[in-house]
Every structure is written in structure tokens, then in C-alpha cells.
Design an enzyme around this catalytic site. Structure first.
Site, mmCIF file in Angstrom:
data_model
loop_
_atom_site.group_PDB
_atom_site.id
_atom_site.type_symbol
_atom_site.label_atom_id
_atom_site.label_comp_id
_atom_site.label_asym_id
_atom_site.label_seq_id
_atom_site.Cartn_x
_atom_site.Cartn_y
_atom_site.Cartn_z
ATOM 1 N N GLU A 60 0.700 -1.253 -0.044
ATOM 2 C CA GLU A 60 0.145 -0.442 -0.485
ATOM 3 C C GLU A 60 0.856 1.600 -0.132
ATOM 4 O O GLU A 60 -0.110 2.561 -0.460
ATOM 5 C CB GLU A 60 -0.831 0.394 1.456
ATOM 6 C CG GLU A 60 -2.230 -0.813 0.853
ATOM 7 C CD GLU A 60 -1.826 -2.674 1.568
ATOM 8 O OE1 GLU A 60 -0.570 -2.515 2.126
ATOM 9 O OE2 GLU A 60 -2.443 -3.548 1.624
ATOM 10 N N PHE A 122 -11.933 -6.947 14.068
ATOM 11 C CA PHE A 122 -11.053 -7.619 12.839
ATOM 12 C C PHE A 122 -10.445 -6.880 11.969
ATOM 13 O O PHE A 122 -11.403 -5.865 11.372
ATOM 14 C CB PHE A 122 -11.339 -8.744 12.667
ATOM 15 C CG PHE A 122 -10.394 -9.155 11.469
ATOM 16 C CD1 PHE A 122 -9.109 -9.886 12.101
ATOM 17 C CD2 PHE A 122 -10.213 -9.190 9.775
ATOM 18 C CE1 PHE A 122 -8.288 -10.157 11.008
ATOM 19 C CE2 PHE A 122 -9.432 -9.695 8.862
ATOM 20 C CZ PHE A 122 -7.984 -10.343 9.393
ATOM 21 N N GLN A 123 -9.214 -6.273 12.123
ATOM 22 C CA GLN A 123 -8.854 -5.325 10.977
ATOM 23 C C GLN A 123 -8.873 -3.932 11.557
ATOM 24 O O GLN A 123 -9.253 -3.305 10.595
ATOM 25 C CB GLN A 123 -8.553 -5.741 9.333
ATOM 26 C CG GLN A 123 -8.118 -6.890 9.349
ATOM 27 C CD GLN A 123 -7.161 -6.945 8.115
ATOM 28 O OE1 GLN A 123 -8.550 -6.798 6.845
ATOM 29 N NE2 GLN A 123 -6.779 -8.113 7.752
ATOM 30 N N LYS A 172 -17.358 -0.149 6.090
ATOM 31 C CA LYS A 172 -18.473 -1.558 5.197
ATOM 32 C C LYS A 172 -19.586 -1.779 4.432
ATOM 33 O O LYS A 172 -20.545 -0.948 3.839
ATOM 34 C CB LYS A 172 -17.876 -2.436 5.320
ATOM 35 C CG LYS A 172 -18.035 -3.460 4.873
ATOM 36 C CD LYS A 172 -17.420 -4.689 4.631
ATOM 37 C CE LYS A 172 -16.932 -6.105 3.596
ATOM 38 N NZ LYS A 172 -16.480 -6.816 3.417
ATOM 39 N N MET A 492 25.283 8.249 1.541
ATOM 40 C CA MET A 492 24.601 8.999 2.249
ATOM 41 C C MET A 492 25.257 9.096 3.961
ATOM 42 O O MET A 492 25.550 10.167 4.152
ATOM 43 C CB MET A 492 23.443 9.806 1.900
ATOM 44 C CG MET A 492 22.414 11.217 2.308
ATOM 45 S SD MET A 492 23.765 12.263 1.712
ATOM 46 C CE MET A 492 22.973 13.188 0.415
#
Ligand code: FAD
Ligand code: TPP
Ligand code: MG
Lengths: 596, 186
Positions: A60, A122-123, A172, A492
């Protein structure tokens, strides 16, 4: 969704259909996403239509960077779709990146159904809570009648004023439920109405200062890119009309043509000698769309000590934040430049031509230092040389070329040695400095410009941070070229350790690197490895000739440092030049050491 | 009790102490929507600004607008930043620095509990009378006073109660409004 219904009457759709319709109505053609339980209704709606293309990324974070690349190279809003919980938290780095660099992105996140919010379902993650400081604005939609309006508003917020990322959190049950589709309102936003037209009095004051200047400089930043290509054209016109020198920030590269004799190169920590000394010595500074970042100003109480400063920015909070200025202009860079041009032409006051000629003589002396000079000797490839040849060879080809980068020395060398003639061709993570930005950003650019040449100039450490996106390149046949300056170090970091920590190279060696050629092949791409300077050109040409995605692993000098460098906490006139000219690290004070 | 904030070093120029350091009472008119307070408070904590006090409540008939009053402190440059940062929050309608813009009224309400008997109790009642504090609860061994006024008046009363049985204080934080016809809600 039926087309037979008239547009004005409110149609009843599912939440998921409302979202897609609103995206379409806002001109969206592509979304970058990754599915999961909470967004399945949206994925089902996507399945049922063809107007919007979905690009399946492999992480993502990469979806957001891809949307950023898409947005920065087109001027449009980039759109992301991720699931709840881990989908949303994975997107956070990308969101902050877009926030820091003012990139318009909309990120749709799934959420557990409204009745479960707060239940550790959940999630579930508190996405609006987590992303509040990571976005320009965010929304949690709890009422389906507000869904369409929220999406329209999100587009307005993302792209107006100072652009930035906007999250819309979608439970949802809202996606599954049915509600009315409403079109984008024609009325003004209730509270958010950024000023785009500058105040004529401030424009006049600016022109008066500039006309009287003996040593003026124009310092232009990412805001000019944000304002669209017309602003870059006006900038070029204004610089040529006034005869002033022009320097760009890292984010502003391409706003003014690099090949123009009035261009001094990039300024700041790794900017050119002439740009930094001109900033230090100028008597009038005009900043358009740049934010006096610490990487640009160096030590603030020594920053351009004797100049009058004019700052034009669309975001009033950028003005007088770090540096107190004498004339502040709130407005869009394009509108400001247009007003400045008109006012300059109408103003009868002559310029001090002699002083300007003297100023340019001084600048030419600084230029004569040739601060970006390097010596390519022997077989070991200098990283600067690799970028320079990449630039020259792509220029010969004449294809429209877009460069993205990862973060590190290679990024600075890309900024220094790849000349950008046009805006929107340079995508880099400036404010957040996110390793792993370049490959997904290049994907987004390539999706927006299928026929263009898109190259990610990368470091061997950074590229591994989103290497999984090789899969996305393969799936969508995106012919992105990954040009790795492989110094086997987090260069760097190594450079700072050399300069500030007694060359104790703690954990900065890139051990156990993959075989990038085989890695490319395992992802259905081509791999090239170049180890000798004699083979560099051939390697670059081979990479460019391959129609598909390529990783070109260029073995470069391992211990090269990126110069010029203003050590943190130092002033513009305390710059360290290349190795031969370096006065060592005397410039780094204890106060400087605490800075990043 | 809010002790006066010591003048911090300017965060960008570590050696200078800026004489423009001051208090500011800022009024913010916002959309009355979920999360707005978190945005404002998060802005202050995220950017390291001080909050001396913060009050918020809806102020229009439809309850669509809320007014937040924040007492903060900083150099002129920091206070200008605070205003600009607040103003660019999407649900913010208006921001005003009441301290800068002219004369204004600032009031705070407090409930203060004093526990004690005998002479201390009598002394508390006498002082409350002088300060126009109202008794809103009383038992044989405790008193609760309600008092409204400028912050320093409340501070002074608290100090007087301390030796004679101060047990608990709760304050609303400052609400403020400009004097004269000027209005934020036009
Ligand atoms: C390793 C590393 C090294 C770096 N070294 C340097 C360096 O040497 N030199 C350097 O310059 N940078 C360097 N950077 C980048 C630096 O951190 C900043 O990201 C960069 O300097 C900011 O660029 P900017 O000032 O143009 O502002 P941006 O971040 O591009 O911000 C744009 C400004 O313009 C305003 N704006 C937006 N839209 C408009 C509009 N339409 N009209 C008007 N104004 C608008 C915004 O409000 C904002 O103030 C480095 C980064 C990294 C990771
Ligand atoms: C996500 C992330 N982690 C850590 C850093 C700190 N950092 C900046 S540059 C750098 C090294 C990059 O190494 P490489 O990609 O090989 O580039 P090089 O400097 O060698 O060109 C690191 C670790 C960062 N910018 N981003
Ligand atoms: Mg490296």
C-alpha cells in the site's frame, strides 16, 4: 448504474457505486490499490465497470507513491484505494510524503462497519486518528447521504490552495448500503477558500524593490510546479525580462530550464557554489513557491543577511515561518508571476543596468569554480559521471523523459547532473526523504505517460525498500528503467559518518546485496550490470533499447562524497567543495551535529 | 496553577531571546464536526505550541458552528504561525488574535472547594464576599464557591484560600470576546 436517468435527479446507488461515480465525475481514470475485506464492495463495483482502471500494487505504501508520481507528472489528483487496518497503516508513509511535498492525493481506506468502530474489531485501526497529522484533511463517512458530497469535497480540498493528501475512511456498511448520488456542488466551500489572486499593493511593493535591486535573485520552488506548467512559462518569461539570476530548490527543478544561462542550478545543502553565494550576497530575494526549508537556508541567523526578502506563497503559513520577510504575497504562483510581469512592464522606474552587469560578473567568478566538476579517471565509474552520461544519452534520444529517484547521494547527483528543461519531469521525495519512493513513483508516471521514457535513479539500499513493485511492472508491462548507482553503501549515511562521526561506518554497509540481474529476471524483467567506465555508455544504451522494464546495476565508486555540501548548522558561505578544495569538516559545530 | 511560562529560546535561533514573546488569546470559529477539537489540539502538540487554556462549545442556533478560545504564548512570529496554521485547517472559518486586535473581555469560571471549620470557614466566607464568589454548596465542614472573572482575579482568590483549607479547584479556561461592535460571526 444506468445512463438513462437524467443527471439532476438524485439516483439511488450503493455506497460503492456512489464512490466510483464520484471518482468518475471528478475525472479519475486510474486508481492504485490493494484489496481486502473492508473494501470488497468497492472492488466488486470496480469489477462491474470499465471507465476506471485499477492498478494492483504489491504494497500500500507503493500505491500512494505511485499516485504521487501520477499526480506530479500530470497535475491531476492521484487516487489510492486500500483496505482497513494494515492497508491503511501501510499507506501512512506515502501520505506523509505527499503532505510534505504538497502532492494532491486522495486515499480511500476501508473501515469496519460503523456499529463496530471502537470495538477492536478485526482489522480495525483508528484511521482518521492516525492520519490526521498525515493528511491535509480527512473524513470518516458515517452517513451515506453525505458520501457523494464528501468525495467531491475531498477533490476540492486535495487540489486547491496548497495541494495535499486527503483520506476518506469508508465503513463497510456505508459501501454496501444504498443512498442518493449527488453531483459536485456549484457553491463555494463553507470554510476553505484559499486566496489565489495576489494583493496588487504587495505586487507593486515587490516590483519597486526588484527594480531598485543591484544584486537580485529569484529563488523558485515546488509551488511553481504545483501551479501548473503555465506558471513555469511565466517564471521563465519573468526571469528573462528582468535579467535576474534564478535558482531552484530540489522540488522546483524543471520550473526554469536548466540549460538557460540565467540558471544557477539548485541551491541549498547540495546546491551549487554560485547559487548559494548569490543567495548569501543578494540585496533583494524573490522567493516564489518555496518554503525556506532548513536544507535550503542552512543556519538561519546567517541566511542571506543583507537582503530584502519577498515571499510569494499560496499558503500564508509558509510565510514568516522560518525566515522573516519584508514583502509577503499570498497567491498562486502563476497568478503572482502574471501580476509581477504586468506590473514590471507598466512600472517606469529603470533598472540599474550597471549594477546588474557587475552582479553577473561576480556570479561568473563563482561559476568559474566549477563546483560540480569531477574527474572520471580509470575504470571505476564515478556516480556523477553515470548520471551525466545518462542525461546526455537520453537527451540525444529526444524522448520525453521523466526521472524519479530514491533517497540518498544518488538523488542529489541526479538533481545536480540531470538537467531538467520542463516542469513535471522530476519526481523526488524532498520533504520526507522517503527511501523506496522512486520505483512506485515511476510506475505512476509510466501509467500516466505510457509512451514516455521513465527512469528511476536509485541507490542499491533504497531500491530494496519497495522492490516488490517489480511485480507490478511485470503485470502491467510498464517499461520503467531502474538505474542503480550501486556504491554498496547507504552512501548518504556513510558520508555523514565520514564527516561527522570520525569515519565510523556503523551499519551503513550494504551487505548481502541481491544479484540485481537475477532479481530482475525473476520478476520477468531484464537485468544489466556495468562495472567498468568503458562499458557505461553501452550499458545505458542497452538499457534504453530494451522495450520492457530493466534494472541496470551500475557499480560506482564506493567512497565518493556528494559535494558541494553545506554542513548542517553552517551558513551558505561556509560550503565544503569537492575533496580537493575541502577545508575538512571545520564547519560542523556541536549545534550543527544535532541537526538532521 | 498556571505559572507564567518562562521565555523559551527561539527554536530557530538558539542564542537569541526574542523580546516579542507574549501571551495571546485566540478565538477560532469552526465547523462543529467530529474530530475538530482533535485537529486543533493535535496541531498545537504536533508543532510544539503552548496551550495555557482551551475552551469550546457550539455558538449558533443550529449547532453547526463552534467557537474555540485558546490562550497561548510565543514570539510574534510564532503567534502569527499559530494563526496561519489554524486558519488552514479545512473546517476553520475564522481566526482572530483578540490580544492583538484591540480591547477585549476575557472571563473564566471556577468552582473552588474549601474544607475546614471554625475561624477558617468564617474567613473563607468573608473573603468570598469581598471577591463576589457565590456559595453553591455547603456542608458543616466544606464550602464550594462559584466565581467568574479575569484569570488573575481567580488566581488571587485561590491563593487566599490556600492557607485556610483549599481542597480542589476546577476552572473552565478563558472565554473571550472583543469589545465594541466588531464580531467574528458576521
Ligand atoms: C537527502 C536530501 C537532501 C536534500 N538537499 C536539498 C538541497 O540541497 N537543496 C534543496 O533545495 N532541497 C534539498 N532537499 C529537499 C528539501 O528537504 C525540501 O524538500 C525542499 O527544499 C523544499 O522545496 P521547496 O522549498 O520548493 O518547497 P515545497 O516542499 O515544494 O513546497 C512548496 C511551497 O510552495 C507553496 N505552494 C504550493 N502550491 C503553490 C501554488 N500553486 N502557488 C504558490 N505557492 C504554492 C507551498 O505552500 C509551499 O510553501 C533535500 C532532500 C533530501 C531527502
Ligand atoms: C525510509 C528511510 N529510512 C532511512 C532513511 C535515512 N537514509 C537517508 S539516505 C540513506 C541511504 C541510502 O542509501 P542508497 O539507497 O544506497 O543511496 P546512496 O546514498 O548510496 O546513493 C538512508 C538510510 C531514509 N531517508 N528513509
Ligand atoms: Mg548506495
Amino acid at each position: 448504474m444506468s445512463n438513462t436517468q437524467t443527471r439532476n435527479e438524485a439516483r439511488t446507488l450503493t455506497g460503492a457505486e456512489i464512490v466510483l461515480q464520484a471518482l468518475k465525475d471528478n475525472g479519475v481514470e486510474v486508481i492504485f490499490g490493494y484489496p481486502g475485506g473492508a473494501v470488497l464492495p468497492l472492488y466488486d463495483a470496480i469489477f462491474h465497470q470499465n471507465a476506471i482502471r485499477h492498478i494492483l500494487v504489491r504494497h500500500e505504501q507503493a500505491a500512494v507513491h505511485a499516485a504521487e508520481g501520477y499526480a506530479r507528472s500530470t497535475g491531476k489528483v492521484g487516487v489510492v484505494l486500500v483496505t482497513s487496518g494494515p492497508g491503511a497503516t501501510n499507506a501512512v508513509t506515502g501520505l506523509v510524503d505527499a503532505l510534505m511535498d504538497s502532492i494532491p492525493v486522495i486515499c480511500l481506506t476501508g473501515q469496519v462497519p460503523t456499529h463496530l468502530i471502537g470495538n477492536d474489531a478485526f482489522q480495525e485501526a483508528d484511521t482518521t486518528g492516525i492520519t490526521r497529522p498525515a493528511t491535509k484533511h480527512n473524513y470518516l463517512v458515517k452517513d451515506i447521504t453525505k458520501l457523494a458530497g464528501t468525495v467531491h469535497e475531498a477533490f476540492y480540498v486535495a487540489k486547491s490552495g496548497r495541494p495535499g493528501p486527503v483520506v476518506i475512511d469508508l465503513p463497510k456498511d456505508i459501501l454496501i448500503g444504498k443512498g442518493p448520488y449527488t453531483e459536485a456542488p456549484k457553491t463555494e466551500h463553507r470554510s476553505y477558500r484559499p486566496q489565489t489572486e495576489p494583493d496588487p499593493a504587495q505586487i507593486k511593493a515587490a516590483v519597486a524593490l526588484l527594480k531598485g535591486a543591484k544584486r537580485p535573485i529569484l529563488y523558485a520552488g515546488g509551488g511553481v510546479i504545483n501551479a501548473g506548467p503555465e506558471a513555469s512559462r511565466l517564471l521563465t518569461e519573468f526571469v528573462r525580462l528582468t535579467g535576474m539570476p534564478c535558482t531552484n530548490t530540489l522540488m522546483g527543478l524543471g520550473a526554469f530550464p536548466a540549460s538557460d544561462p540565467q540558471f544557477l542550478g539548485m541551491l541549498g545543502m547540495h546546491g551549487t557554489y554560485e547559487a548559494n553565494l548569490a543567495m548569501h550576497g543578494c540585496d533583494v530575494m524573490l522567493n516564489i513557491g518555496a518554503r525556506f526549508d532548513d536544507r535550503v537556508t542552512g543556519r538561519l541567523n546567517a541566511f542571506s543577511p543583507n537582503s530584502k526578502k519577498i515571499h510569494a506563497d499560496i499558503d500564508p503559513s509558509s510565510i514568516n515561518k522560518n525566515v522573516k520577510v519584508d514583502v509577503s504575497i499570498v497567491g498562486d504562483a502563476g497568478a503572482v508571476l502574471k501580476a509581477l510581469l504586468e506590473c514590471w512592464q507598466a512600472d517606469p522606474q529603470p533598472q540599474d543596468r550597471n549594477a546588474m552587469a557587475e552582479w553577473w560578473r561576480q556570479i561568473d567568478q563563482w561559476r568559474a569554480k566549477q563546483c560540480l566538476q569531477y574527474r572520471q579517471e580509470g575504470s571505476i565509474i564515478k556516480p556523477q559521471h553515470a548520471v551525466k552520461r545518462l542525461h546526455e544519452i537520453t537527451r540525444e534520444l529526444g524522448r520525453d523523459t521523466f526521472i524519479t529517484t530514491e533517497v540518498g547521494q544518488h538523488q542529489m547527483w541526479a538533481a545536480q547532473y540531470f538537467g531538467f528543461e520542463k516542469p513535471n519531469r522530476w519526481m523526488t521525495s524532498g520533504g520526507l526523504g522517503t527511501m523506496g519512493y522512486g520505483l512506485p513513483a515511476a510506475m505512476g508516471v509510466q501509467i500516466a505517460h505510457p509512451d514516455a521514457l521513465v527512469i528511476d535513479i536509485a541507490g542499491e539500499a533504497s531500491i530494496l525498500m519497495n522492490i516488490q513493485e517489480m511485480g507490478t511492472l511485470a503485470q502491467y508491462r510498464l517499461p520503467v528503467k531502474i538505474f542503480i548507482l550501486n556504491n554498496e553503501y547507504m552512501g548518504m549515511v556513510r558520508q555523514w559518518q565520514e564527516l561527522l562521526h570520525g569515519s565510523r561506518y556503523s551499519e551503513s554497509y550494504s551487505a548481502a546485496l541481491p544479484d540485481f540481474v537475477k532479481l530482475a529476471e525473476s520478476f520477468h524483467a531484464r537485468g544489466i550490470r556495468v562495472t567498468r567506465a568503458e562499458d557505461l555508455d553501452a550499458g545505458i544504451r542497452e538499457m534504453l533499447a530494451i522495450p520492457g522494464p530493466v534494472i541496470a546495476d551500475i557499480a560506482v565508486a564506493k567512497d565518493e562524497n556528494c559535494f558541494p555540501m553545506i554542513p548542517s548548522g553552517a551558513a551558505h558561505n561556509e560550503m565544503i567543495l569537492g575533496a580537493g578544495q575541502s577545508g575538512g569538516v571545520a564547519g560542523v559545530t556541536d549545534e550543527g551535529k544535532v541537526l538532521v | 496553577m498556571p505559572t507564567p511560562t518562562p521565555c523559551p529560546k527561539n527554536r530557530f535561533m538558539p542564542d537569541s531571546i526574542d523580546p516579542s514573546f507574549r501571551n495571546a488569546t485566540i478565538a477560532v470559529l469552526v465547523e462543529n464536526e467530529a474530530g475538530i477539537l482533535a485537529r486543533v489540539v493535535g496541531l498545537f502538540s504536533g508543532r510544539g505550541y503552548n496551550i495555557e487554556s482551551l475552551t469550546v462549545a457550539p455558538v449558533d442556533a443550529e449547532r453547526r458552528l463552534s467557537r474555540i478560545t485558546i490562550v497561548t504564548s510565543g514570539t510574534d512570529m510564532v503567534i502569527e504561525q499559530i494563526k496561519a496554521q489554524l486558519d488552514r485547517l479545512v473546517p476553520v472559518h475564522k481566526v482572530a488574535d483578540l490580544t492583538l486586535e484591540g480591547p477585549h473581555l476575557a472571563r473564566e469560571m471556577m468552582l473552588i472547594k474549601v474544607v475546614g471549620k471554625g475561624e477558617n470557614r468564617m474567613e473563607a466566607l468573608r473573603l468570598a464576599d469581598a471577591f463576589r464568589a457565590r456559595v453553591v454548596d455547603a456542608t458543616t465542614e466544606s464550602l464550594v464557591f462559584e466565581m467568574t472573572g479575569a484569570g488573575d482575579k481567580l488566581d488571587a482568590f485561590i491563593e487566599l484560600m490556600r492557607p485556610i483549607g483549599l481542597a480542589e479547584v476546577t476552572r473552565t479556561g478563558v472565554v473571550a470576546i472583543a469589545r465594541g461592535p466588531r464580531s467574528l460571526q458576521s
